[in-house]
Design an enzyme around this catalytic site. Sequence first.
Site, PDB file in Angstrom:
ATOM      1  N   GLY A   1      -5.213   5.563 -27.810  1.00 27.10           N
ATOM      2  CA  GLY A   1      -5.055   5.943 -29.207  1.00 27.10           C
ATOM      3  C   GLY A   1      -5.542   4.882 -30.163  1.00 27.10           C
ATOM      4  O   GLY A   1      -6.566   5.053 -30.824  1.00 27.10           O
TER       5      GLY A   1
ATOM      6  N   ASP B   1     -13.245   9.179 -24.270  1.00 23.70           N
ATOM      7  CA  ASP B   1     -12.861  10.563 -24.073  1.00 23.70           C
ATOM      8  C   ASP B   1     -11.678  10.594 -23.130  1.00 23.70           C
ATOM      9  O   ASP B   1     -11.785  10.195 -21.970  1.00 23.70           O
ATOM     10  CB  ASP B   1     -14.051  11.328 -23.485  1.00 23.70           C
ATOM     11  CG  ASP B   1     -13.793  12.820 -23.361  1.00 23.70           C
ATOM     12  OD1 ASP B   1     -12.624  13.226 -23.448  1.00 23.70           O
ATOM     13  OD2 ASP B   1     -14.764  13.561 -23.176  1.00 23.70           O
TER      14      ASP B   1
ATOM     15  N   TYR C   1       2.745  21.546 -28.895  1.00 27.01           N
ATOM     16  CA  TYR C   1       3.112  20.130 -28.802  1.00 27.01           C
ATOM     17  C   TYR C   1       4.364  19.951 -27.951  1.00 27.01           C
ATOM     18  O   TYR C   1       4.400  19.133 -27.022  1.00 27.01           O
ATOM     19  CB  TYR C   1       3.329  19.579 -30.210  1.00 27.01           C
ATOM     20  CG  TYR C   1       3.788  18.141 -30.272  1.00 27.01           C
ATOM     21  CD1 TYR C   1       3.053  17.116 -29.677  1.00 27.01           C
ATOM     22  CD2 TYR C   1       4.952  17.797 -30.973  1.00 27.01           C
ATOM     23  CE1 TYR C   1       3.468  15.799 -29.758  1.00 27.01           C
ATOM     24  CE2 TYR C   1       5.364  16.485 -31.057  1.00 27.01           C
ATOM     25  CZ  TYR C   1       4.624  15.495 -30.449  1.00 27.01           C
ATOM     26  OH  TYR C   1       5.053  14.190 -30.539  1.00 27.01           O
TER      27      TYR C   1
ATOM     28  N   LYS D   1       4.811  18.311 -24.123  1.00 28.15           N
ATOM     29  CA  LYS D   1       5.669  17.163 -23.858  1.00 28.15           C
ATOM     30  C   LYS D   1       6.688  17.448 -22.754  1.00 28.15           C
ATOM     31  O   LYS D   1       6.998  16.560 -21.949  1.00 28.15           O
ATOM     32  CB  LYS D   1       6.372  16.720 -25.146  1.00 28.15           C
ATOM     33  CG  LYS D   1       5.440  16.018 -26.131  1.00 28.15           C
ATOM     34  CD  LYS D   1       4.786  14.802 -25.504  1.00 28.15           C
ATOM     35  CE  LYS D   1       3.958  14.014 -26.485  1.00 28.15           C
ATOM     36  NZ  LYS D   1       3.333  12.821 -25.869  1.00 28.15           N
TER      37      LYS D   1
ATOM     38  N   ILE E   1       9.729   9.451 -36.530  1.00 31.26           N
ATOM     39  CA  ILE E   1       9.502   8.021 -36.717  1.00 31.26           C
ATOM     40  C   ILE E   1       9.040   7.744 -38.145  1.00 31.26           C
ATOM     41  O   ILE E   1       8.087   8.363 -38.633  1.00 31.26           O
ATOM     42  CB  ILE E   1       8.455   7.487 -35.713  1.00 31.26           C
ATOM     43  CG1 ILE E   1       8.899   7.802 -34.280  1.00 31.26           C
ATOM     44  CG2 ILE E   1       8.263   5.988 -35.905  1.00 31.26           C
ATOM     45  CD1 ILE E   1      10.243   7.232 -33.890  1.00 31.26           C
TER      46      ILE E   1
END
Length: 333
Positions: free
Chosen positions: A60, A66, A155, A159, A185
């Site tokens: 990140g 890729d 999402y 997870k 966060i």
Amino acid sequence: MPVIRTLSAAAKRAAAPGGPAWGPAAARGISFSPRQVTADASFHSVSFSETDHPKVLITGPFIYSDVLDYKNLREIVVNNRITWLVHYSALLSAVGEANVALARSVNITGLHNILDIAAEHGLRLFVPSTIGAFGPTSPRDPAPDLCVQRPRTIYGVSKVHAELMGEYYHHRYGLDFRCLRYPGIVSADSTPGGGTTDYAVQIFHDAIKTGKFECFLRPDTRLPMMYIDDCLRATLEVLEAPADTLAMRTYNINAVSFTPDELVRELRKHVPELEVSYNVDPVRQAIADSWPMNFDDSNAKRDWAWKHDYDLPELVTTMLNSLSGDTRMASAN
């Protein structure tokens, strides 16, 4: 903790609302079975026991590649003698709903590559999970570590998939997989980027810049939140915890739970002229209504002595000080 300086600066951007993602090439590729390695290079990896300090790769922030290119990821791990892999690359809730195909590729297929590489090279792997891994049938106040999840966003589904795949790789291949379910966060180090809890960051920017804020959630929407420094410390603590102290592979971590109205009232102690209106986004409100209002993190407290530092007043004061300092610096420049 010897790895703090290595991890903190990069992870602040990665763990903050909006989250990281790999470059535009991340929507293509396939995954591989564990330890299915081609013989096209003379690679040799290093085990964690051979070095005094871990060498950490964080997807990140600084690795532009890729996430679906297995060979390239493998070369990065081997050539840099990586021992810990922290996999933050993902598309978040609202962004993922707007592009399900891309979220499926990055969040699921990319994860498969990360799992295979970590298992192949004996890495310690951390993959964050989320409040979004719970769904409308989950216990909401509080949500325990083990319960019905069944999220309704790509999402959240991705997870839950990551949690279960990591646990499977741990039992099947001995992978040292570790995972924390983050609440929302709050960080001054990045701007909002598509998360349902992003209002709790945007309000600080708007309070300082314009004194006006429009919230996309109802004023009574209670969600668990955490200041970024607590989030990073929890991540480092679970990464450094001896393996034999961890009774599970995925833990809830908790700090403070508040509503937009409670956050506004605390902010007005510092910015009394703040004007707030509500224009509810039905998509993000539906997502928030399916999430827990609080986390049960008793297992994290028991197994590796987790304890948060920032309650709501400390979070607000710290955010305002950080953003006000950035604004003064920008004006001076």
